[in-house]
Design a protein around this motif. Structure first.
Motif, PDB file in Angstrom:
ATOM      1  N   ILE A 107       0.842  -1.202   0.000  1.00 31.10           N
ATOM      2  CA  ILE A 107       0.000   0.000   0.000  1.00 31.10           C
ATOM      3  C   ILE A 107       0.873   1.246   0.000  1.00 31.10           C
ATOM      4  O   ILE A 107       0.609   2.216  -0.713  1.00 31.10           O
ATOM      5  CB  ILE A 107      -0.941  -0.010   1.226  1.00 31.10           C
ATOM      6  N   GLY A 108       1.942   1.214   0.802  1.00 27.31           N
ATOM      7  CA  GLY A 108       2.850   2.350   0.864  1.00 27.31           C
ATOM      8  C   GLY A 108       3.493   2.637  -0.472  1.00 27.31           C
ATOM      9  O   GLY A 108       3.612   3.804  -0.877  1.00 27.31           O
ATOM     10  N   LEU A 109       3.906   1.588  -1.187  1.00 24.46           N
ATOM     11  CA  LEU A 109       4.526   1.773  -2.492  1.00 24.46           C
ATOM     12  C   LEU A 109       3.562   2.424  -3.471  1.00 24.46           C
ATOM     13  O   LEU A 109       3.929   3.351  -4.210  1.00 24.46           O
ATOM     14  CB  LEU A 109       4.991   0.425  -3.039  1.00 24.46           C
ATOM     15  N   LEU A 110       2.323   1.967  -3.474  1.00 23.28           N
ATOM     16  CA  LEU A 110       1.322   2.558  -4.368  1.00 23.28           C
ATOM     17  C   LEU A 110       1.047   4.016  -4.006  1.00 23.28           C
ATOM     18  O   LEU A 110       0.792   4.848  -4.882  1.00 23.28           O
ATOM     19  CB  LEU A 110       0.029   1.747  -4.311  1.00 23.28           C
ATOM     20  N   ALA A 111       1.106   4.323  -2.707  1.00 23.41           N
ATOM     21  CA  ALA A 111       0.914   5.709  -2.269  1.00 23.41           C
ATOM     22  C   ALA A 111       2.058   6.594  -2.759  1.00 23.41           C
ATOM     23  O   ALA A 111       1.839   7.710  -3.252  1.00 23.41           O
ATOM     24  CB  ALA A 111       0.810   5.778  -0.745  1.00 23.41           C
ATOM     25  N   VAL A 112       3.283   6.102  -2.640  1.00 20.81           N
ATOM     26  CA  VAL A 112       4.447   6.860  -3.108  1.00 20.81           C
ATOM     27  C   VAL A 112       4.355   7.108  -4.613  1.00 20.81           C
ATOM     28  O   VAL A 112       4.598   8.220  -5.092  1.00 20.81           O
ATOM     29  CB  VAL A 112       5.763   6.116  -2.764  1.00 20.81           C
ATOM     30  N   VAL A 113       3.980   6.068  -5.362  1.00 21.35           N
ATOM     31  CA  VAL A 113       3.825   6.217  -6.815  1.00 21.35           C
ATOM     32  C   VAL A 113       2.757   7.261  -7.132  1.00 21.35           C
ATOM     33  O   VAL A 113       2.934   8.112  -8.018  1.00 21.35           O
ATOM     34  CB  VAL A 113       3.470   4.864  -7.468  1.00 21.35           C
ATOM     35  N   GLY A 114       1.635   7.211  -6.421  1.00 19.70           N
ATOM     36  CA  GLY A 114       0.562   8.172  -6.655  1.00 19.70           C
ATOM     37  C   GLY A 114       0.989   9.600  -6.392  1.00 19.70           C
ATOM     38  O   GLY A 114       0.682  10.511  -7.166  1.00 19.70           O
ATOM     39  N   VAL A 115       1.715   9.801  -5.291  1.00 17.83           N
ATOM     40  CA  VAL A 115       2.195  11.142  -4.944  1.00 17.83           C
ATOM     41  C   VAL A 115       3.171  11.655  -6.003  1.00 17.83           C
ATOM     42  O   VAL A 115       3.094  12.817  -6.440  1.00 17.83           O
ATOM     43  CB  VAL A 115       2.861  11.130  -3.554  1.00 17.83           C
ATOM     44  N   LEU A 116       4.096  10.801  -6.424  1.00 19.99           N
ATOM     45  CA  LEU A 116       5.077  11.215  -7.434  1.00 19.99           C
ATOM     46  C   LEU A 116       4.412  11.486  -8.781  1.00 19.99           C
ATOM     47  O   LEU A 116       4.774  12.444  -9.480  1.00 19.99           O
ATOM     48  CB  LEU A 116       6.153  10.144  -7.585  1.00 19.99           C
ATOM     49  N   MET A 117       3.433  10.677  -9.155  1.00 23.61           N
ATOM     50  CA  MET A 117       2.740  10.895 -10.428  1.00 23.61           C
ATOM     51  C   MET A 117       1.905  12.170 -10.395  1.00 23.61           C
ATOM     52  O   MET A 117       1.805  12.883 -11.404  1.00 23.61           O
ATOM     53  CB  MET A 117       1.853   9.692 -10.756  1.00 23.61           C
ATOM     54  N   THR A 118       1.318  12.458  -9.239  1.00 26.63           N
ATOM     55  CA  THR A 118       0.559  13.702  -9.105  1.00 26.63           C
ATOM     56  C   THR A 118       1.456  14.906  -9.399  1.00 26.63           C
ATOM     57  O   THR A 118       1.089  15.801 -10.168  1.00 26.63           O
ATOM     58  CB  THR A 118      -0.007  13.832  -7.675  1.00 26.63           C
ATOM     59  N   SER A 119       2.626  14.920  -8.798  1.00 29.42           N
ATOM     60  CA  SER A 119       3.558  16.028  -8.996  1.00 29.42           C
ATOM     61  C   SER A 119       4.114  16.036 -10.412  1.00 29.42           C
ATOM     62  O   SER A 119       4.249  17.088 -11.035  1.00 29.42           O
ATOM     63  CB  SER A 119       4.699  15.938  -7.989  1.00 29.42           C
ATOM     64  N   TYR A 120       4.435  14.849 -10.933  1.00 30.13           N
ATOM     65  CA  TYR A 120       5.007  14.759 -12.280  1.00 30.13           C
ATOM     66  C   TYR A 120       4.043  15.301 -13.328  1.00 30.13           C
ATOM     67  O   TYR A 120       4.433  16.100 -14.188  1.00 30.13           O
ATOM     68  CB  TYR A 120       5.356  13.306 -12.603  1.00 30.13           C
ATOM     69  N   ILE A 121       2.792  14.865 -13.256  1.00 26.14           N
ATOM     70  CA  ILE A 121       1.810  15.315 -14.244  1.00 26.14           C
ATOM     71  C   ILE A 121       1.573  16.815 -14.122  1.00 26.14           C
ATOM     72  O   ILE A 121       1.419  17.523 -15.116  1.00 26.14           O
ATOM     73  CB  ILE A 121       0.494  14.532 -14.101  1.00 26.14           C
ATOM     74  N   GLY A 122       1.565  17.321 -12.887  1.00 28.70           N
ATOM     75  CA  GLY A 122       1.371  18.762 -12.687  1.00 28.70           C
ATOM     76  C   GLY A 122       2.456  19.586 -13.341  1.00 28.70           C
ATOM     77  O   GLY A 122       2.195  20.632 -13.960  1.00 28.70           O
ATOM     78  N   THR A 123       3.717  19.151 -13.209  1.00 25.10           N
ATOM     79  CA  THR A 123       4.825  19.895 -13.811  1.00 25.10           C
ATOM     80  C   THR A 123       4.989  19.573 -15.292  1.00 25.10           C
ATOM     81  O   THR A 123       5.511  20.388 -16.052  1.00 25.10           O
ATOM     82  CB  THR A 123       6.153  19.587 -13.086  1.00 25.10           C
ATOM     83  N   GLN A 124       4.553  18.394 -15.718  1.00 22.88           N
ATOM     84  CA  GLN A 124       4.659  18.011 -17.123  1.00 22.88           C
ATOM     85  C   GLN A 124       3.850  18.940 -18.012  1.00 22.88           C
ATOM     86  O   GLN A 124       4.148  19.091 -19.204  1.00 22.88           O
ATOM     87  CB  GLN A 124       4.193  16.561 -17.310  1.00 22.88           C
ATOM     88  N   ALA A 125       2.845  19.596 -17.441  1.00 21.00           N
ATOM     89  CA  ALA A 125       2.058  20.561 -18.217  1.00 21.00           C
ATOM     90  C   ALA A 125       2.953  21.635 -18.819  1.00 21.00           C
ATOM     91  O   ALA A 125       2.722  22.099 -19.946  1.00 21.00           O
ATOM     92  CB  ALA A 125       0.987  21.201 -17.329  1.00 21.00           C
ATOM     93  N   GLN A 126       3.992  22.021 -18.072  1.00 16.28           N
ATOM     94  CA  GLN A 126       4.918  23.031 -18.581  1.00 16.28           C
ATOM     95  C   GLN A 126       5.710  22.524 -19.772  1.00 16.28           C
ATOM     96  O   GLN A 126       6.075  23.284 -20.663  1.00 16.28           O
ATOM     97  CB  GLN A 126       5.873  23.479 -17.475  1.00 16.28           C
ATOM     98  N   ALA A 127       5.982  21.227 -19.805  1.00 15.89           N
ATOM     99  CA  ALA A 127       6.760  20.647 -20.902  1.00 15.89           C
ATOM    100  C   ALA A 127       5.983  20.671 -22.215  1.00 15.89           C
ATOM    101  O   ALA A 127       6.583  20.602 -23.292  1.00 15.89           O
ATOM    102  CB  ALA A 127       7.167  19.221 -20.562  1.00 15.89           C
ATOM    103  N   VAL A 128       4.655  20.764 -22.108  1.00 17.44           N
ATOM    104  CA  VAL A 128       3.834  20.840 -23.318  1.00 17.44           C
ATOM    105  C   VAL A 128       3.261  22.245 -23.477  1.00 17.44           C
ATOM    106  O   VAL A 128       2.187  22.449 -24.048  1.00 17.44           O
ATOM    107  CB  VAL A 128       2.709  19.784 -23.293  1.00 17.44           C
ATOM    108  N   SER A 129       3.996  23.226 -22.920  1.00 19.89           N
ATOM    109  CA  SER A 129       3.717  24.658 -23.125  1.00 19.89           C
ATOM    110  C   SER A 129       2.443  25.152 -22.461  1.00 19.89           C
ATOM    111  O   SER A 129       1.816  26.112 -22.934  1.00 19.89           O
ATOM    112  CB  SER A 129       3.674  24.984 -24.632  1.00 19.89           C
TER     113      SER A 129
END
Length: 202
Positions: free
Chosen positions: A114-136
């Motif tokens: 469960i902890g691993l899935l939580a860590v993945v979810g947190v990292l993906m949340t941040s990644y997708i949020g910042t990835q918006a900048q990569a697509v202008s």
């Protein structure tokens, strides 16, 4: 939504003024926030044998969140807001996120799966949020559980677990926190992805 981010600005600006007078720089504050998260990690691990250490862990999480919030305000005040500072801040935030959750997981409050899935979810949340900048597009902070909301959730759960260390329906309060964080983080990641996807289609 990450509503606490906007609400906190009225509090962080005065603190940033005090910190500026003390001679600290935004990068110093970012480094301090990482130190606080590492100390929180250690206190969580120690709490496996002494639940009173959770009070110390909660204080470290509070300090981590405060330093993270104030470094941006300080950078704006000092005119240091640049891409390198932004990069450093986000890298440290991700390490801090992993440290905080890992402390709870290593202490045995929740199963590692469960902890691993939580860590993945947190990292993906941040990644997708910042990835918006990569697509202008502008960085995306939306969704059910942003970082500021998550830190408040962790602090409340940590204090509650320190006061009531018993299990509730098979899980400690911190275990439930990680489980809920897992679910909401993945929902938030999907929400951000859908929002960015729609913006790209306009």
């Amino acid at each position: 939504m990450d509503d606490l981010r906007d609400a906190s600005r009225s509090l962080t600006e005065p603190v940033a003024e005090i910190v500026e007078r003390a001679g600290l720089t935004p990068n110093m504050l970012s480094a301090l926030s990482l130190c606080f998260s590492f100390l929180a990690f250690l206190f969580y691990c120690i709490s496996a044998s002494d639940h009173r250490m959770l009070f110390a862990a909660a204080i470290m999480v509070m300090l981590n969140g405060t330093a993270d919030a104030v470094d941006g305000a300080l950078a704006r005040r000092m005119g240091y807001a640049d891409r390198r500072g932004d990069l450093l801040d986000h890298v440290i935030d991700r390490y801090s996120d992993v440290l905080l959750l890992s402390g709870v997981i290593f202490a045995g409050y929740v199963r590692w799966e469960i902890g691993l899935l939580a860590v993945v979810g947190v990292l993906m949340t941040s990644y997708i949020g910042t990835q918006a900048q990569a697509v202008s597009l502008r960085r995306c902070y939306g969704g059910m559980l942003g970082r500021a909301d998550r830190l408040v959730f962790i602090i409340i759960a940590t204090l509650a677990n320190a006061i009531y260390p018993e299990r509730i329906d098979g899980l400690h309060i911190l275990g439930w926190m990680v489980l809920i964080t897992m679910v909401l983080s993945h929902i938030t990641a999907i929400q951000r992805f859908v929002h960015i996807w729609r913006c790209l289609g306009r």
